[in-house]
Design a protein around this motif. Structure first.
Motif, short mmCIF file in Angstrom:
data_model
loop_
_atom_site.label_atom_id
_atom_site.label_comp_id
_atom_site.label_asym_id
_atom_site.label_seq_id
_atom_site.Cartn_x
_atom_site.Cartn_y
_atom_site.Cartn_z
N LEU A 59 0.79 -1.24 -0.18
CA LEU A 59 -0.09 0.07 0.03
C LEU A 59 0.84 1.22 -0.01
O LEU A 59 0.62 2.19 -0.70
N GLN A 60 1.92 1.34 0.69
CA GLN A 60 2.76 2.53 0.81
C GLN A 60 3.64 2.62 -0.52
O GLN A 60 3.76 3.70 -0.71
N GLU A 61 3.82 1.46 -1.12
CA GLU A 61 4.51 1.79 -2.49
C GLU A 61 3.61 2.50 -3.39
O GLU A 61 4.35 3.16 -4.12
N VAL A 62 2.47 1.81 -3.42
CA VAL A 62 1.48 2.42 -4.48
C VAL A 62 1.52 4.18 -3.96
O VAL A 62 1.39 4.81 -5.03
N ILE A 63 1.18 4.65 -2.88
CA ILE A 63 1.01 5.87 -2.50
C ILE A 63 2.54 6.68 -2.84
O ILE A 63 2.46 7.78 -3.46
N ARG A 64 3.42 6.06 -2.78
CA ARG A 64 4.95 6.64 -3.03
C ARG A 64 5.05 6.76 -4.61
O ARG A 64 5.45 7.72 -5.01
N SER A 65 4.57 5.64 -5.27
CA SER A 65 4.41 5.93 -6.98
C SER A 65 3.68 6.90 -7.23
O SER A 65 3.98 7.72 -8.39
N LEU A 66 2.42 7.07 -6.68
CA LEU A 66 1.70 8.04 -7.26
C LEU A 66 2.16 9.45 -6.99
O LEU A 66 2.10 10.22 -7.82
N ASN A 100 -8.39 14.45 -12.38
CA ASN A 100 -7.72 13.41 -13.16
C ASN A 100 -6.90 12.54 -11.91
O ASN A 100 -6.60 11.68 -11.96
N LEU A 101 -6.37 13.59 -10.82
CA LEU A 101 -5.66 12.90 -9.53
C LEU A 101 -6.71 11.89 -9.12
O LEU A 101 -6.28 10.70 -8.74
N GLN A 102 -7.88 12.24 -8.96
CA GLN A 102 -8.79 11.15 -8.24
C GLN A 102 -8.93 9.90 -9.10
O GLN A 102 -9.08 8.90 -8.15
N LYS A 103 -9.26 10.17 -10.14
CA LYS A 103 -9.41 8.89 -11.00
C LYS A 103 -8.09 8.00 -10.89
O LYS A 103 -8.09 6.89 -11.06
N THR A 104 -7.00 8.76 -11.11
CA THR A 104 -5.59 8.13 -11.03
C THR A 104 -5.48 6.96 -9.80
O THR A 104 -5.23 6.13 -9.94
N VAL A 105 -5.93 7.84 -8.66
CA VAL A 105 -5.74 7.18 -7.33
C VAL A 105 -6.62 6.06 -7.36
O VAL A 105 -6.26 4.90 -6.87
N ILE A 106 -8.07 6.30 -7.81
CA ILE A 106 -9.06 5.11 -7.70
C ILE A 106 -8.44 4.01 -8.81
O ILE A 106 -8.64 2.53 -8.58
N THR A 107 -7.96 4.30 -10.11
CA THR A 107 -7.31 3.29 -11.06
C THR A 107 -6.30 2.65 -10.34
O THR A 107 -6.26 1.36 -10.34
N ALA A 108 -5.44 3.20 -9.61
CA ALA A 108 -4.11 2.62 -9.17
C ALA A 108 -4.50 1.61 -7.94
O ALA A 108 -4.17 0.53 -7.94
N CYS A 109 -5.78 2.22 -7.24
CA CYS A 109 -5.99 1.24 -6.07
C CYS A 109 -6.75 0.08 -6.63
O CYS A 109 -6.34 -1.11 -6.10
N ARG A 110 -7.59 0.07 -7.86
CA ARG A 110 -8.25 -1.04 -8.40
C ARG A 110 -7.08 -2.00 -9.00
O ARG A 110 -7.31 -3.16 -8.72
N LYS A 111 -6.29 -1.66 -9.76
CA LYS A 111 -5.35 -2.27 -10.53
C LYS A 111 -4.18 -2.94 -9.97
O LYS A 111 -3.82 -4.02 -9.83
N GLU A 112 -3.53 -2.08 -8.90
CA GLU A 112 -2.45 -2.39 -8.21
C GLU A 112 -2.63 -3.04 -6.79
O GLU A 112 -1.82 -3.99 -6.36
N LEU A 113 -3.54 -2.65 -6.38
CA LEU A 113 -4.13 -3.49 -4.79
C LEU A 113 -5.42 -4.21 -4.97
O LEU A 113 -5.79 -4.83 -3.84
N LYS A 114 -6.08 -4.41 -6.16
CA LYS A 114 -7.27 -5.09 -6.24
C LYS A 114 -7.95 -4.51 -5.33
O LYS A 114 -8.92 -5.33 -4.47
N LEU A 115 -8.21 -3.26 -4.97
CA LEU A 115 -9.27 -2.67 -4.12
C LEU A 115 -10.38 -2.09 -4.92
O LEU A 115 -10.09 -0.80 -5.66
N ASP A 116 -11.64 -2.45 -4.61
CA ASP A 116 -12.69 -1.87 -5.51
C ASP A 116 -13.72 -1.46 -4.40
O ASP A 116 -14.31 -2.27 -3.90
N ASN A 117 -13.78 -0.01 -4.37
CA ASN A 117 -14.90 0.27 -3.48
C ASN A 117 -16.24 0.78 -4.42
O ASN A 117 -16.06 1.74 -4.97
#
Length: 175
Positions: A59-66, A100-117
């Motif tokens: 999770l921390q790595e995805v945030i760092r990458s974003l 765009n930032l919000q969409k990027t965050v949601i997409t990264a969470c779905r694709k990289e973390l398999k997190l789907d709200n």
């Protein structure tokens, strides 16, 4: 297996947080709504989600990458607005960069973390900084609305990072 509760947000600079926190305290004192005091002033990019503690580094790595890819942009906060009958907030002027930032965050969470709200499918992104909600009773909401609807506030700042917040059982803390 141990899990914690997190969300992803933009935090304004500390001096703006301090001013907005004073509005939260005012709502708590005058209108008996304290729930907004449980987090620093923020713009939510990804609503709260549970995450396994053993996978925290992912999770921390995805945030760092974003954050590494984030191109700084200006955010403007302008006056108060409301989601009737419970929420008082400082309005965020919507921009393409913020959307765009919000969409990027949601997409990264779905694709990289398999997190789907699933809640995002039904709700458009409406950026705001909450000062009173959830425990604000309907009658008190309308009192707060009449107190805040004509107040003028304006803040602007450059955002250069997103922030991960974790719930400690009582409050949201910056990770």
């Amino acid at each position: 297996m141990s899990e914690s509760l997190y969300f992803i947000a933009i935090l304004p600079p500390q001096e703006i947080q301090d001013e907005i926190s004073s509005f939260k305290k005012e709502i708590a004192q005058k209108f008996d709504s304290r729930h907004a005091l449980n987090s620093p002033p923020h713009i939510t990019l990804h609503m709260p989600f549970k995450w396994k503690d053993k996978k925290f580094e992912q999770l921390q790595e995805v945030i760092r990458s974003l954050n590494d890819r984030l191109v700084p942009f200006k955010i403007e906060l302008n006056d108060f607005d409301f989601f009737e009958p419970r929420v008082v907030f400082v309005n965020v002027i919507g921009t393409e960069e913020l959307d765009n930032l919000q969409k990027t965050v949601i997409t990264a969470c779905r694709k990289e973390l398999k997190l789907d709200n699933g809640n995002y499918k039904d709700r458009p992104f409406h950026p705001h900084v909450t000062v009173g909600f959830r425990d604000l009773k309907k009658a008190r909401f309308y009192e707060a609305k009449s107190e805040f609807e004509n107040r003028k506030v304006f803040y602007e700042f450059m955002t250069s990072e997103i922030t991960l917040l974790k719930h400690d059982g009582k409050q949201w803390k910056v990770v």
